[in-house]
Write a protein that holds these residues in place. Sequence first.
Motif, PDB file in Angstrom:
ATOM      1  N   LYS A   1       0.787  -1.229   0.000  1.00  0.00           N
ATOM      2  CA  LYS A   1       0.000   0.000   0.000  1.00  0.00           C
ATOM      3  C   LYS A   1       0.820   1.280   0.000  1.00  0.00           C
ATOM      4  O   LYS A   1       0.311   2.330  -0.363  1.00  0.00           O
ATOM      5  CB  LYS A   1      -0.954   0.010   1.198  1.00  0.00           C
ATOM      6  CG  LYS A   1      -2.026  -1.054   1.094  1.00  0.00           C
ATOM      7  CD  LYS A   1      -2.966  -1.002   2.267  1.00  0.00           C
ATOM      8  CE  LYS A   1      -4.071  -2.019   2.104  1.00  0.00           C
ATOM      9  NZ  LYS A   1      -5.031  -1.959   3.211  1.00  0.00           N
ATOM     10  N   GLU A   2       2.082   1.193   0.426  1.00  0.00           N
ATOM     11  CA  GLU A   2       2.890   2.404   0.499  1.00  0.00           C
ATOM     12  C   GLU A   2       4.109   2.369  -0.414  1.00  0.00           C
ATOM     13  O   GLU A   2       4.573   3.409  -0.861  1.00  0.00           O
ATOM     14  CB  GLU A   2       3.343   2.646   1.941  1.00  0.00           C
ATOM     15  CG  GLU A   2       2.180   2.911   2.877  1.00  0.00           C
ATOM     16  CD  GLU A   2       2.601   2.990   4.332  1.00  0.00           C
ATOM     17  OE1 GLU A   2       3.807   3.135   4.611  1.00  0.00           O
ATOM     18  OE2 GLU A   2       1.714   2.901   5.197  1.00  0.00           O
ATOM     19  N   SER A   3       4.631   1.169  -0.666  1.00  0.00           N
ATOM     20  CA  SER A   3       5.897   1.068  -1.398  1.00  0.00           C
ATOM     21  C   SER A   3       5.739   0.585  -2.835  1.00  0.00           C
ATOM     22  O   SER A   3       6.731   0.342  -3.515  1.00  0.00           O
ATOM     23  CB  SER A   3       6.846   0.115  -0.656  1.00  0.00           C
ATOM     24  OG  SER A   3       7.087   0.598   0.646  1.00  0.00           O
TER      25      SER A   3
ATOM     26  N   GLU B   1       0.797  -5.646  -7.496  1.00  0.00           N
ATOM     27  CA  GLU B   1       0.465  -5.706  -8.916  1.00  0.00           C
ATOM     28  C   GLU B   1       0.244  -4.300  -9.480  1.00  0.00           C
ATOM     29  O   GLU B   1       0.587  -4.002 -10.608  1.00  0.00           O
ATOM     30  CB  GLU B   1      -0.800  -6.555  -9.080  1.00  0.00           C
ATOM     31  CG  GLU B   1      -1.213  -6.813 -10.504  1.00  0.00           C
ATOM     32  CD  GLU B   1      -2.469  -7.658 -10.573  1.00  0.00           C
ATOM     33  OE1 GLU B   1      -3.322  -7.343 -11.418  1.00  0.00           O
ATOM     34  OE2 GLU B   1      -2.607  -8.617  -9.777  1.00  0.00           O
ATOM     35  N   ILE B   2      -0.328  -3.446  -8.647  1.00  0.00           N
ATOM     36  CA  ILE B   2      -0.569  -2.061  -9.035  1.00  0.00           C
ATOM     37  C   ILE B   2       0.530  -1.213  -8.400  1.00  0.00           C
ATOM     38  O   ILE B   2       0.605  -1.109  -7.180  1.00  0.00           O
ATOM     39  CB  ILE B   2      -1.952  -1.576  -8.535  1.00  0.00           C
ATOM     40  CG1 ILE B   2      -3.057  -2.501  -9.047  1.00  0.00           C
ATOM     41  CG2 ILE B   2      -2.205  -0.142  -8.954  1.00  0.00           C
ATOM     42  CD1 ILE B   2      -4.385  -2.293  -8.365  1.00  0.00           C
ATOM     43  N   PRO B   3       1.403  -0.610  -9.193  1.00  0.00           N
ATOM     44  CA  PRO B   3       2.535   0.141  -8.624  1.00  0.00           C
ATOM     45  C   PRO B   3       2.119   1.520  -8.120  1.00  0.00           C
ATOM     46  O   PRO B   3       2.558   2.550  -8.618  1.00  0.00           O
ATOM     47  CB  PRO B   3       3.508   0.243  -9.794  1.00  0.00           C
ATOM     48  CG  PRO B   3       2.619   0.267 -10.987  1.00  0.00           C
ATOM     49  CD  PRO B   3       1.441  -0.610 -10.650  1.00  0.00           C
TER      50      PRO B   3
ATOM     51  N   GLN C   1     -10.619  -3.845  -4.797  1.00  0.00           N
ATOM     52  CA  GLN C   1      -9.992  -4.434  -3.615  1.00  0.00           C
ATOM     53  C   GLN C   1      -8.811  -5.334  -3.978  1.00  0.00           C
ATOM     54  O   GLN C   1      -8.519  -6.308  -3.296  1.00  0.00           O
ATOM     55  CB  GLN C   1     -11.024  -5.215  -2.790  1.00  0.00           C
ATOM     56  CG  GLN C   1     -12.085  -4.354  -2.149  1.00  0.00           C
ATOM     57  CD  GLN C   1     -11.499  -3.419  -1.100  1.00  0.00           C
ATOM     58  OE1 GLN C   1     -10.817  -3.852  -0.193  1.00  0.00           O
ATOM     59  NE2 GLN C   1     -11.757  -2.135  -1.230  1.00  0.00           N
ATOM     60  N   LYS C   2      -8.117  -4.995  -5.072  1.00  0.00           N
ATOM     61  CA  LYS C   2      -6.979  -5.803  -5.522  1.00  0.00           C
ATOM     62  C   LYS C   2      -5.846  -5.821  -4.499  1.00  0.00           C
ATOM     63  O   LYS C   2      -5.207  -6.851  -4.322  1.00  0.00           O
ATOM     64  CB  LYS C   2      -6.462  -5.304  -6.867  1.00  0.00           C
ATOM     65  CG  LYS C   2      -7.333  -5.688  -8.024  1.00  0.00           C
ATOM     66  CD  LYS C   2      -6.638  -5.390  -9.329  1.00  0.00           C
ATOM     67  CE  LYS C   2      -7.502  -5.865 -10.460  1.00  0.00           C
ATOM     68  NZ  LYS C   2      -6.861  -6.841 -11.284  1.00  0.00           N
TER      69      LYS C   2
END
Length: 137
Positions: free
Chosen positions: A61-63, A67-69, A88-89
């Motif tokens: 979520k932060e770094s 899968e989603i950058p 909600q991936k």
Amino acid sequence: EGFVFTHYPWKYISKSQMLLRAACYLGGIEAEKIVFGENHITNGSENDIQEATFLLSSMLKESGMGEIPGCFHIPGEGTNYNLYDPEQKVNETLGKLLQEASNLANRTLQKERVLLLQLANFLSDNISIKKEKIKEI
């Protein structure tokens, strides 16, 4: 005495290390499952589970390690913003990684089952164990 302290000397965690680290955190509850059985695990691993979840969640979520950058959690002064993840991936990925880490911890402990049971036997008669005794076993 129910307390384990591990200090990692490195400051940064790579994507390839995050699952390994999470598995370390989840080793306690997996060990309880092997030694005592699924129905006899305790809440003693509560903090370890929180740490594994926090580690993987912050990596995703932060770094930008998912899968989603992107960043889906932005801490602010006095407030935390959780950005919208419509499918909600990120949470789905988090759940899968936690399960993978748990499975890795279990496989590792099963591979080292004799050592695990020797340590458990020692701890059944002793309140704590020192590093030197672990090395001896």
